[in-house]
Design an enzyme around this catalytic site. Structure first.
Site, PDB file in Angstrom:
ATOM      1  N   CYS A 162       0.824  -1.202   0.000  1.00  0.00           N
ATOM      2  CA  CYS A 162       0.000   0.000   0.000  1.00  0.00           C
ATOM      3  C   CYS A 162       0.867   1.264   0.000  1.00  0.00           C
ATOM      4  O   CYS A 162       1.499   1.567  -0.996  1.00  0.00           O
ATOM      5  CB  CYS A 162      -0.975  -0.045   1.167  1.00  0.00           C
ATOM      6  SG  CYS A 162      -2.458   0.958   0.898  1.00  0.00           S
ATOM      7  N   HIS A 213      -3.709  -5.266   0.082  1.00  0.00           N
ATOM      8  CA  HIS A 213      -3.464  -5.794   1.418  1.00  0.00           C
ATOM      9  C   HIS A 213      -3.464  -7.320   1.439  1.00  0.00           C
ATOM     10  O   HIS A 213      -4.527  -7.938   1.565  1.00  0.00           O
ATOM     11  CB  HIS A 213      -4.528  -5.269   2.390  1.00  0.00           C
ATOM     12  CG  HIS A 213      -4.381  -3.824   2.693  1.00  0.00           C
ATOM     13  ND1 HIS A 213      -3.681  -3.347   3.789  1.00  0.00           N
ATOM     14  CD2 HIS A 213      -4.829  -2.726   2.048  1.00  0.00           C
ATOM     15  CE1 HIS A 213      -3.714  -2.026   3.799  1.00  0.00           C
ATOM     16  NE2 HIS A 213      -4.402  -1.625   2.748  1.00  0.00           N
ATOM     17  N   GLU A 228      -2.511  -9.209   3.826  1.00  0.00           N
ATOM     18  CA  GLU A 228      -2.908  -9.758   5.129  1.00  0.00           C
ATOM     19  C   GLU A 228      -4.427  -9.927   5.191  1.00  0.00           C
ATOM     20  O   GLU A 228      -4.934 -10.832   5.834  1.00  0.00           O
ATOM     21  CB  GLU A 228      -2.412  -8.868   6.281  1.00  0.00           C
ATOM     22  CG  GLU A 228      -3.256  -7.673   6.617  1.00  0.00           C
ATOM     23  CD  GLU A 228      -3.217  -6.591   5.555  1.00  0.00           C
ATOM     24  OE1 GLU A 228      -4.147  -5.771   5.524  1.00  0.00           O
ATOM     25  OE2 GLU A 228      -2.271  -6.556   4.748  1.00  0.00           O
TER      26      GLU A 228
END
Length: 384
Positions: free
Chosen positions: A264, A354, A356
């Site tokens: 990001c 992202h 995660e």
């Protein structure tokens, strides 16, 4: 921001955009006034992770899913120690949350943290307006903060723009801390906190990585004091064009050819370190259903996004940089926005989304494995 809480559900409220358009509804969460950039998020789940994501600092988030709050609020899914959104906009808040982990309602949590919101408005019309006109400054007003529309528009137009905003130091940790590896420790990573989400070091820890989370103001000396096998640059809020400090730090890491991974904001920092520009998207990518192609494999992933800025790098060629050849590794299939970069002559890569992905999806979780493989390859080369 001024807040009160009594009788919020029955209190009139209004959302005011900087172009003068207004949406009237009822207060949701705290009563008062708040300001930020109005953006929309297309996720149908994961509102707790969204609200606690530091990358949403100074943003009023519009939920496109019609009903919000069904699963309440629990004590496990926060991505940081607080709610970061400056305001929340929903159409139909759940009357009663229902989930075995729920501890309180979303409305109660917003109220407790002083987050001013609004419910009962046509979020579909608002989303279409933001898609056509672009993300813009906005304010939510309720209770004593209500005033004639012209005065509220004036207050909104007096607020700062997101372009040019330097916010990453506001949300980053002030003190270094360590997330220990789960099981056998295999690697040490220095993670630069520019607004890091809690699940990110956890995903690395699950792969045997001891993660030293460092403040956004960390120096190269601070990074290499932990003797890292790799360096990670996190997500974060604001305009990457203001992040000269992190760019200088990443440049120092690239000069030492330490394995590097960014997500990001970290992707934008890598872009700047390689000599590319950045720019503000019209309305950005926010949600958990964005299609991205990994150009190194040809596979398409459904991914989680939260970014209003992007890297300006050529999609159709390999670029020469001061750190060797670089190419765009990932691209958004909706609008061809750069979603990843990689160096071809040294161990560094990044993605704009992202991996995660707390709340999901998990298509991109392999990127953490790619980072560990990179560190393993470099370590083996040093032993040879």
């Amino acid at each position: 921001m001024t807040t009160s809480t009594r009788g919020a559900a029955r209190t009139p409220a209004v959302l005011v955009l900087e172009d003068g358009r207004t949406f009237r509804g009822r207060a949701y969460g705290a009563v008062g006034e708040t300001f930020g950039e109005a953006v929309f998020s297309t996720g149908m789940t994961g509102y707790q992770e969204t609200l606690t994501d530091p990358s949403y600092d100074r943003q009023i988030v519009v939920a496109t899913a019609p009903q919000i709050g069904n699963t309440g609020w629990n004590d496990e899914d926060d991505e940081s120690g607080r709610i970061w959104v400056s305001g929340y906009v929903v159409r139909d808040p759940a009357r009663v949350p229902s989930n075995w982990r729920s501890r309180r309602s979303l409305d109660d949590e917003l109220t407790a943290q002083g987050v001013v919101g609004i419910s009962g408005i046509d979020t579909r019309a608002l989303t279409r307006h933001l898609r056509e006109r672009g993300s813009m400054r906005a304010g939510i007003f309720s209770g004593d903060a209500l005033a004639p529309d012209a005065e509220l528009v004036r207050r909104v137009q007096a607020q700062p723009h997101m372009k040019g905003a330097s916010l990453y130091e506001e949300v980053a940790t002030k003190e270094a801390y360590v997330v220990p590896a789960v099981g056998e420790k295999k690697f040490t990573v220095a993670a630069i906190d520019l607004g890091i989400k809690g699940m990110t070091p956890q995903r690395m820890a699950e792969r045997g990585i001891e993660v030293h989370v460092l403040p956004a103001t960390a120096t190269a000396e601070d990074v290499y004091a932990v003797e890292p096998d790799g360096v990670f640059f996190s997500n974060g809020p604001g305009d990457p064009a203001t992040a000269d400090g992190p760019v200088a730090l990443m440049t120092a890491v690239l000069e030492r050819k330490t394995p590097l991974f960014g997500i990001c904001f970290g992707n934008q920092i890598l872009g700047r370190a390689l000599g590319f520009g950045t720019y503000k998207l019209k309305y950005g990518h926010r949600g958990i259903n964005q299609p991205v192609q990994d150009r190194t494999t040809g596979k398409v992933e459904v991914t989680a996004h939260n970014h209003g800025f992007a890297v300006d790098a050529p999609l159709d060629k390999v670029s020469e940089t001061k750190f060797g050849r670089a190419e765009v590794s990932h691209v958004c299939l909706n609008d061809d926005v750069v979603e990843g970069l990689q160096l071809l002559d040294q161990p560094a890569f990044s993605v704009q989304y992202h991996p995660e992905a707390a709340a999901g999806p998990h298509d991109a979780a392999y990127l953490f494995d790619r980072f560990t493989s990179l560190m393993s390859t470099v370590r083996e080369g040093q032993r040879a």
